[in-house]
Design an enzyme around this catalytic site. Sequence first.
Site, short mmCIF file in Angstrom:
data_model
loop_
_atom_site.label_atom_id
_atom_site.label_comp_id
_atom_site.label_asym_id
_atom_site.label_seq_id
_atom_site.Cartn_x
_atom_site.Cartn_y
_atom_site.Cartn_z
N GLY A 58 46.49 36.44 38.82
CA GLY A 58 47.31 35.89 39.90
C GLY A 58 46.94 34.42 40.06
N GLN A 202 51.31 45.37 36.51
CA GLN A 202 50.71 44.90 37.77
C GLN A 202 51.47 45.42 38.99
OE1 GLN A 202 51.33 42.96 35.11
NE2 GLN A 202 50.01 41.17 35.00
N ASP A 243 53.64 31.08 39.09
CA ASP A 243 52.41 30.58 38.45
C ASP A 243 52.45 29.08 38.25
OD1 ASP A 243 52.74 33.53 37.65
OD2 ASP A 243 50.62 33.04 37.37
N ASN A 253 57.21 32.48 36.44
CA ASN A 253 56.51 33.65 36.99
C ASN A 253 56.44 34.71 35.89
OD1 ASN A 253 55.28 34.97 39.32
ND2 ASN A 253 57.06 36.30 39.35
O1 MRU Z 1 49.38 37.60 34.53
P1 MRU Z 1 49.12 37.65 36.00
O2 MRU Z 1 48.90 39.03 36.52
O3 MRU Z 1 48.04 36.68 36.40
O4 MRU Z 1 50.48 37.13 36.64
C1 MRU Z 1 50.61 37.04 38.02
C2 MRU Z 1 51.96 36.65 38.45
O5 MRU Z 1 52.85 36.41 37.67
C3 MRU Z 1 52.18 36.45 39.93
O6 MRU Z 1 53.48 36.76 40.27
C4 MRU Z 1 51.91 34.97 40.22
O7 MRU Z 1 50.62 34.62 39.85
C5 MRU Z 1 52.12 34.65 41.63
S1 MRU Z 1 50.77 35.27 42.55
C6 MRU Z 1 50.64 35.03 44.08
#
Ligand code: MRU
Length: 360
Positions: A58, A202, A243, A253
């Site tokens: 995240g 996730q 992200d 994202n």
């Molecule tokens: O690969 P991840 O699990 O780190 O990806 C997370 C996401 O895509 C979330 O939607 C993003 O980080 C926003 S979090 C508040």
Amino acid sequence: MALNETDTMNFTQSIWLDKNTQEVTVIDQRKLPFEETTQTLATVDDVCFAIKDMVVRGAPLIGVTAAYGLYIAAKTNFDLSLAYGALLATRPTAINLKWALDSQMNVVSSIKKEDIEQALLNNANNIRDEDINMCSQIGNHGFHLIKQIHEQTRRSVNILTHCNAGWLATVQWGTATAPIYKAHQAGIPIHIWVDETRPRNQGANLTAWELSHAGIPFHVITDNAGGHIMQHGKVDLVLVGSDRTTAAGDVCNKIGTYLKALAAYENNIPFYAALPVSTIDWSIKDGVNDIPIEERSNEEIIFMHSYSGERISKSMIMPANTPVKNYAFDVTPSRYVTGIITERGICKANEESLKKMYGR
Ligand code: MRU
């Protein structure tokens, strides 16, 4: 260690300093929801591994963890610029990582050598606290969107979310989930459609775990179901995190977000991205061409994790050497984004509105 077996575990906080040892402690998110365990991060290698292997993940949490990583570097006499490089290389897409590392390096540039360790700890704590505050503010602003929909429809508000943009992805509150938690606390009836979010699931593993602990009604759906439920009037609002968001409002994202935005656009459903300032990359405008998209291991697609009731194991769901491509993120161009919910308020997804919001 089970979450409820220690008084140092915070049930709605993803990273903390252990009450007794003061060591940086995180929830091992790879094992949720089946095993509730923590990890202590004591070396720069521990921190790099935790981010790369997604013990923590995240965008905002990656940034906060990396900030503590530089404090740990100072504490263990690890060269700070080497640590900066190693931490920056762990995951390429989330800009919060660079934002937090740069904030730490700025601190170092202006103080005496003997004060560095303490200053890095103080600044990492500030970054953590600021993240909590920004997410809470995002919640307050986004809450009004949900309230408005409820006042218009006089029924439960159906919100679709993708991946996990919850408190597990930040420090507390989450970004996309903050308005959801605030609406629930205010007694507004809500129901969440949780995309399972292949390949790492996730949504199914983390968002579902968060929402069930919070007592918020939800259903997990397969990633392909979103278009169908939107066509049938079962979604009032799409709320996602980000992200990296460009100065022009393109939103990067988790992979699959773009398809949800297209379906929302086609069905006249508002699509909002919720994000703090640490997610905005002011240096770029064209998200599709300028944001580096992380490609992760083939294993994430070829294998699925499952739980027998006693232990977590992984099983192949296709032949071992099947050629696969594992793109972890995609970009939703700003024209499909109804608005951006920030800690400062809600603005349009364009350069003028974003800059005005931040006084730039
Ligand atoms: O690969 P991840 O699990 O780190 O990806 C997370 C996401 O895509 C979330 O939607 C993003 O980080 C926003 S979090 C508040």
